[in-house]
Enzyme design. Structure first.
Site, mmCIF file in Angstrom:
data_model
loop_
_atom_site.group_PDB
_atom_site.id
_atom_site.type_symbol
_atom_site.label_atom_id
_atom_site.label_comp_id
_atom_site.label_asym_id
_atom_site.label_seq_id
_atom_site.Cartn_x
_atom_site.Cartn_y
_atom_site.Cartn_z
ATOM 1 N N GLY A 46 -14.522 19.431 -16.224
ATOM 2 C CA GLY A 46 -13.932 18.148 -16.580
ATOM 3 C C GLY A 46 -13.538 18.168 -18.041
ATOM 4 C CD GLN A 51 -14.874 16.258 -23.620
ATOM 5 O OE1 GLN A 51 -14.389 16.040 -22.511
ATOM 6 N NE2 GLN A 51 -15.831 17.135 -23.822
ATOM 7 C CB CYS A 91 -21.026 17.940 -23.013
ATOM 8 S SG CYS A 91 -19.662 17.051 -23.786
ATOM 9 C CG LEU A 92 -16.272 21.868 -21.889
ATOM 10 C CD1 LEU A 92 -14.821 21.774 -21.429
ATOM 11 C CD2 LEU A 92 -16.790 23.302 -21.750
ATOM 12 C CG HIS A 133 -20.061 14.030 -18.745
ATOM 13 N ND1 HIS A 133 -21.233 14.600 -19.207
ATOM 14 C CD2 HIS A 133 -19.095 14.486 -19.585
ATOM 15 C CE1 HIS A 133 -20.978 15.336 -20.272
ATOM 16 N NE2 HIS A 133 -19.676 15.290 -20.520
ATOM 17 C CD GLU A 134 -15.386 14.806 -18.383
ATOM 18 O OE1 GLU A 134 -14.990 14.531 -19.537
ATOM 19 O OE2 GLU A 134 -16.067 15.817 -18.135
ATOM 20 C CG HIS A 137 -16.438 12.535 -23.099
ATOM 21 N ND1 HIS A 137 -17.055 12.825 -24.293
ATOM 22 C CD2 HIS A 137 -16.800 13.533 -22.241
ATOM 23 C CE1 HIS A 137 -17.770 13.943 -24.165
ATOM 24 N NE2 HIS A 137 -17.637 14.391 -22.929
#
Ligand code: K1U
Ligand code: ZN
Length: 167
Positions: A46, A51, A91-92, A133-134, A137
């Site tokens: 994702g 981000q 998480c990236l 999660h996204e 963000h």
């Protein structure tokens, strides 16, 4: 198609709240293509526009094993949520940190695709957790910020150590 720079926690730009998309134009399609390329290259399952320092409500996801099922959610809204998931999250923007948060096991989401067509989606398991999660963000929230203060301190120390090692 370009690979975009992914912001690293605790970058303050990860706290910006994304604005709804109002124009479904070529620049939006370019952003979606760049986000997808960046997610696949990372690799991740994702990625939210926040981000990559673009503060619009755009998410790309692909939880398939073959990495051939791209899902694009623009201006997503959760209509319904149920159950409790225990799936571990990564998480990236917070490399090498994995934690479990309290998330719904199933969600019903309404969103637009990149052409502005509204659709609803029922998701469960990893896809449901990844959507939540996204969407966090897009609200300017990074998953580790839902953990206890002690865990957050430990994570910040580990990230600082990672940075020193890579310098
Ligand atoms: O938001 C992000 O930074 C992407 C993140 C999404 C996510 C993963 C797991 C649970 C919730 C949300 C990632 O993609 S972390 C990398 C990852 O999980 C992964 C990477 C390659 C193959 C399989 C998984
Ligand atoms: Zn993330």
């Amino acid at each position: 198609m370009a690979l975009l720079n992914i912001l690293r926690y605790p970058d303050a730009r990860l706290h910006k709240v994304a604005a709804p998309v109002t124009a479904f134009d070529d620049s939006l399609k370019q952003l979606v293509a760049d986000l997808a390329a960046t997610m696949y290259a990372a690799p991740g399952i994702g990625l939210a526009a926040t981000q990559v320092d673009v503060h619009k409500q755009v998410i790309v996801l692909d939880v398939s094993e073959r990495r051939d099922s791209l899902l694009v959610l623009i201006n997503p809204e959760i209509l319904d949520a149920s159950g409790v998931s225990d799936i571990e999250e990564g998480c990236l923007s917070v490399p090498a940190i994995y934690e479990t948060l309290e998330r719904a096991e199933r969600v019903k989401v309404r969103a637009c695709d990149q052409n502005g067509n509204l659709f609803t989606l029922e998701a469960q398991g990893l896809l449901a957790v990844c959507i939540q999660h996204e969407m966090d963000h897009l609200k300017g929230k990074v998953f580790v910020e839902s953990l206890s203060q002690l865990k957050q301190q430990r994570i910040r120390a580990r990230l600082a150590k990672q940075l020193r090692k890579s310098a």
